[in-house]
Design a protein around this motif. Structure first.
Motif, short mmCIF file in Angstrom:
data_model
loop_
_atom_site.label_atom_id
_atom_site.label_comp_id
_atom_site.label_asym_id
_atom_site.label_seq_id
_atom_site.Cartn_x
_atom_site.Cartn_y
_atom_site.Cartn_z
N LEU A 80 0.82 -1.21 0.00
CA LEU A 80 0.00 0.00 0.00
C LEU A 80 0.86 1.26 0.00
O LEU A 80 0.53 2.26 -0.66
N MET A 81 1.97 1.22 0.73
CA MET A 81 2.86 2.38 0.74
C MET A 81 3.49 2.58 -0.65
O MET A 81 3.68 3.70 -1.12
N ILE A 126 1.22 4.34 -3.27
CA ILE A 126 0.97 5.78 -3.13
C ILE A 126 2.29 6.54 -2.99
O ILE A 126 2.31 7.71 -2.60
N LEU A 169 5.03 6.02 -1.09
CA LEU A 169 5.73 6.19 0.19
C LEU A 169 6.85 5.18 0.35
O LEU A 169 7.58 5.21 1.33
#
Lengths: 603, 363
Positions: free
Chosen positions: B318-319, B322, B324
């Motif tokens: 998930l990081m 996006i 990150l």
């Protein structure tokens, strides 16, 4: 089991695992906040980006309206053509991209960069045209290597095409790419970078009529730029056609007779002001201007000493010479200073205001009345008429007959010419008017300047016996021709005065006058010749020094203007040949050919 | 072999949430690849069925038996990872797969299970409050060997995904300040060493792209940017199933594998993101909560490491999408297309179920 206890003490590891679980939960919340920011707070930004990703706007170029002659012959047409533009935004590496494109399209890299540089200040996503008139092979190559060159943008466009090349080039004008400054100063709000607009001639004057409305197509595209179908479309609207008053055959003839010379021809319907032929020579091929890359011919055109781009019919300013004599004849008759029977004697030379003035025949014309004075174009006769009239009346009648002001023709850049008077000389040259100058002006010399079109208009006023029309190129039947060419007030001169002068003009051509060479049997032509001598003013004297070595003949511009038939006139022909010699010798025979052509077609 | 007690103690809720997430995953794989040849969603269903069978087979054997033989399993793993480097056929430039007629197997994924079992074995009898030097070095080398072999394939992402499992185990064993500082220094040295020698140019670019993705939109930053555009353009409610323009028009890279969650964001919006995140959180919570049901230290370690394995892959994925975290090729467990990853997750869950159903010692 090694230990005695049934169950181990797992308190510590379980406690530690809970810490990790909390850490994971904190991370999850942190992630959720990030998603909130991207999806809710920054949604609009990303939505726009995704829309920009998926849609492509394609401009569908509208065809320019056609320009036809009065008989329907197409003088300015359109043909299909392909152009390729660069979208700098899509260049991965600008320099590398230029290098590759220069090889692909066979354009020199410097030329390409120079071209792009001109539009440097425009947004990077705007396409800049780098090559047009692509051959089918080039189109195929660009299409095939689309993925390799995402920065190239291929577009079909209808292109202006003048099927007869330089025919009527000055009247039609040409179109050229809109310059960066022209976009910025907001004159062409609807237009875009790289659009072609009329730069001169009819193309410029009727730009707003001829130009259509570009359409637009909104397509869905995938990541490779492949179209996935159209979602919206607005069809382009073709520009309106316009019909000109020009007659293809007469125009062709007018250019043919001028070929190899420097000069101009105007053929006009005196009753309506319709221009049937408007030729200026040397000329140019307007097809060459459409190319966005300046060809060498273009530089040659601009730098040529013969000024082929200059439309001599409305921008060439010449001394009228003897054709101006009719102005003072009309004025003096009208003022009662002379009448038909006033007789002067020509001995070849005369002294007025202590200055010697010569006639163009050394031995002189002898005794003659006004009509004979016109027929022989006698200078001595007219010096005396001019002296009687005085400069103020001469200039008043000159202006009344259309000199010193723009005719109002629908062409850009028309010159007004110059009708001098003492006031003008005081204000502009800061000098006092010399009485001798009045005499010079009286025979169309001195600072007097007229355009060929003004001469044609002046001739038509005489032909109409005083009615003044506005010369125009747009046919009033043309759909776009709602513009009215208003008839101006009639000139305040008696009909009988006109008839006297017209009798003189008739004799010029039909009774052994100076314009006999213009005679067409059975077509009552009335005319007047003119030969301008570049001698009288100080300004011209400077010129004379340069031209001293040339023969006297070579320094005169040759004029002829006339109309036919004498009653109910249908056609005015005005011819000027620069450095053509005597009007009767050069311009008159040319006029004859044109009258002949007109007669064969219309009479 | 399976008595009624074992059946009664099976955590059906965990199996339920596992199935639910897998089915949602298939739906998104369908959305992103129905227009592509290859029937990815059908293959994924096949893998689901296969993994479920493997899961139940795994339950039949007592986890303590598996742990006992874990060293031999580990040796087999090393053999396989070594063999794949020699005999493997490269797919997309990496020798990560064993090719079979209808499917490929990625041993580096399944390796996680062997590593978990062997580490559980190492720490099974470790009763001290803090990690000892010997155990620490032993567990590091247990990870280092397969990680090195996988990195050679080259598949740095998967190799790095072993690290949370190791760190988790070490944390559980107990880390004092000295050890933490030691690990940090080692990590830093490894990082510098890796940056200068180990990392390929494209990998470096991925790292720098994290800092400014829009500087080079068609290069390394492209994937991140397109992923963020997909997620951001989904807004609060999303564009609707199969209506995500970023994925349907193929602007989004790797959309049925690593970037499948970006499609969730695009097609179901923030609401969809929250719901999927909740269901993962529930799965992870359930795993951590299971730790309390382990009968012994081995069980605790196994459940904990499986939970860490799933949770960190989830968080890192998930990081990554996006922007990150660098694009490291870490799939979203249960969602991303890929049989080996799915099987590994199922086997991990199977271990947890195994520990849980045998929580009552047979004394």
């Amino acid at each position: 089991m090694e230990n005695n206890k049934a169950y181990e003490d797992l308190f510590l590891v379980q406690k530690r695992s809970k810490k990790i679980f909390i850490f994971i939960q904190v991370l999850s919340v942190f992630l959720l906040l990030n998603f909130w920011k991207i999806q809710v707070l920054d949604h609009k930004k990303y939505w726009e980006k995704s829309e920009a990703n998926r849609t492509r706007k394609i401009v569908l170029l509208a065809q320019r309206g056609l320009i036809k002659d009065r008989g329907g012959t197409i003088l300015a047409d359109n043909k299909a053509s392909f152009k390729v533009s660069i979208i700098r935004e899509n260049c991965e590496d600008y320099d590398k991209s230029c290098r590759k494109i220069s090889r692909l399209l066979m354009i020199e890299e410097d030329v390409l960069k120079e071209r792009i540089k001109r539009y440097e200040s425009f947004p990077v996503f705007k396409p800049i045209v780098i090559k047009e008139n692509l051959s089918f092979e080039e189109v195929a190559v660009i299409e095939a290597r689309k993925l390799e060159f995402p920065e190239l943008f291929l577009q079909a466009e209808p292109k202006r095409f003048y099927p007869f090349g330089n025919l009527a080039a000055h009247a039609l004008g040409y179109i050229q790419e809109l310059s960066g400054e022209e976009i910025k100063n907001g004159l062409y709000k609807q237009r875009r970078l790289g659009d072609l607009i009329g730069k001169t001639g009819v193309e410029k004057v009727y730009e707003s009529t001829l130009v259509g409305t570009d359409g637009e197509s909104l397509e869905i595209v995938d990541s490779m730029g492949r179209s996935k179908g159209e979602i919206a479309k607005r069809e382009p609207e073709k520009g309106q056609n316009i019909i000109l008053t020009l007659d293809y055959a007469l125009q062709e003839k007018a250019e043919e007779v001028l070929e190899g010379r420097e000069g101009a021809v105007v053929m006009m319907d005196p009753q309506t002001g319709e221009i049937l032929a408007l030729a200026s020579y040397p000329t140019f091929d307007p097809n060459k201007f459409i190319d966005r890359f300046t060809p060498e011919e273009w530089l040659d055109l601009i730098n040529s000493s013969e000024f082929p781009l200059e439309n001599r019919t409305v921008r060439g300013q010449y001394a009228p010479g003897s054709i101006f004599k009719l102005v003072i004849d009309l004025g003096a008759l009208e003022l009662g200073l002379v009448d038909e029977e006033t007789v002067f004697t020509c001995k070849g030379e005369i002294e007025i205001y202590n200055e010697p003035f010569k006639c163009w025949i050394e031995k002189g014309h002898g005794e003659m009345n006004l009509i004979q004075g016109i027929r022989n174009s006698c200078n001595i006769y007219h010096y005396q008429v001019a002296k009687k009239m005085g400069i103020d009346e001469i200039s008043r009648y000159a202006k009344m007959l259309g000199f010193g002001a723009r005719t109002g023709i629908d062409l850009p850049g028309e010159k007004a010419g110059l009708v001098p008077n003492p006031q003008w000389k005081r204000e502009v040259r800061k000098e006092r008017w010399q009485p001798g100058e009045t005499i010079s002006v009286g025979i169309g010399q001195g600072p007097l300047m007229v355009t060929p079109l003004q001469v044609a208009l002046y001739t038509s006023i005489i032909a109409n016996r005083g009615r003044k029309v506005t010369p125009h190129l747009l046919n009033s039947q043309s759909l776009a021709g709602k513009r009215l060419f208003s008839e101006k007030d009639a000139v305040d001169i008696e009909l009988s005065t006109f008839e006297t002068v017209i009798q003189g003009m008739w004799e010029v051509v039909n009774k052994g006058g100076t314009g006999w060479a213009a005679n067409v049997k059975g077509f009552d032509i009335c005319g007047k010749t003119g030969s301008t001598q570049l001698v009288s003013t100080e300004k011209d004297k400077e010129k004379k020094v340069e031209e001293e070595e040339e023969e006297e003949e070579a320094k005169t511009h040759s004029w002829f203007t006339g109309f036919a038939p004498r009653d109910n006139p249908k056609i005015v022909v005005t011819v000027i040949i620069e450095y053509g010699g005597m009007g009767g010798a050069t311009a008159a025979p040319i006029a004859r050919k044109l009258f002949n052509s007109y007669r064969r077609k219309y009479d | 072999m399976i008595d009624r007690n074992l059946l009664r103690n099976t955590d059906w809720i965990l199996i339920g949430i596992l199935l639910l997430n897998s089915i949602l995953g298939v739906a998104f794989i369908y959305s992103t690849s129905h227009y592509l040849p290859g029937n990815y969603y059908v293959k994924q269903i096949f893998w689901m069925v296969f993994s479920m069978i493997a899961l139940f087979l795994f339950l039949c054997v007592d986890y303590s038996t598996l742990v006992t033989y874990s060293f031999y399993l580990y040796l087999v793993l090393i053999g396989v990872l070594g063999g794949i480097l020699i005999f493997g056929t490269p797919i997309a430039g990496a020798k990560s797969w064993f090719k079979f007629p209808f499917f490929n197997v990625q041993p580096s994924e399944i390796a996680k299970i062997m590593i978990i079992l062997l580490l559980a074995n190492v720490f099974a009898k470790f009763r001290k409050n803090y990690l000892s030097m010997g155990k620490g070095l032993l567990s590091v080398s247990i990870i280092a060997v397969p990680a090195f072999l996988v990195a050679l394939q080259p598949d740095l992402g998967t190799a790095l995904s072993y690290i949370p499992i190791l760190l988790g185990a070490l944390f559980l064993a107990g880390l004092n300040k000295k050890t933490i500082i030691g690990i940090l220094i080692c990590g830093l040295l490894l990082g510098i060493f890796g940056w200068n020698i180990g990392l390929k140019d494209y990998q470096k670019k991925r790292l720098t792209a994290l800092i400014s993705p829009s500087q080079d939109p068609l290069g390394s930053g492209y994937h991140i940017l397109q992923s963020k555009i997909a997620i951001g353009s989904g807004g609060f409610l999303g564009k609707g199933f199969r209506k995500g323009t970023q994925s349907q028009l193929r602007f989004l890279p790797a959309r049925h594998t690593d970037f499948v969650f970006s499609v969730v964001g695009e097609e179901f919006g923030f609401i969809g993101v929250v719901l999927i995140l909740l269901s993962y959180s529930f799965l992870i919570w359930r795993l951590f909560q299971s730790i309390g049901h382990a009968r012994d230290r081995t069980g605790v370690y196994i459940i904990f490491m499986v939970a860490i394995m799933i949770a960190f892959q989830f968080l890192i994925n998930l990081m990554m999408i996006i922007g990150l975290f660098p694009i490291a090729g870490i799939p979203l467990p249960l969602f991303s297309y890929g049989g080996s990853s799915l099987l590994t997750t199922y086997l991990g869950i199977a271990l947890v179920l195994n520990v849980k159903m045998r929580r009552f010692a047979n004394i």
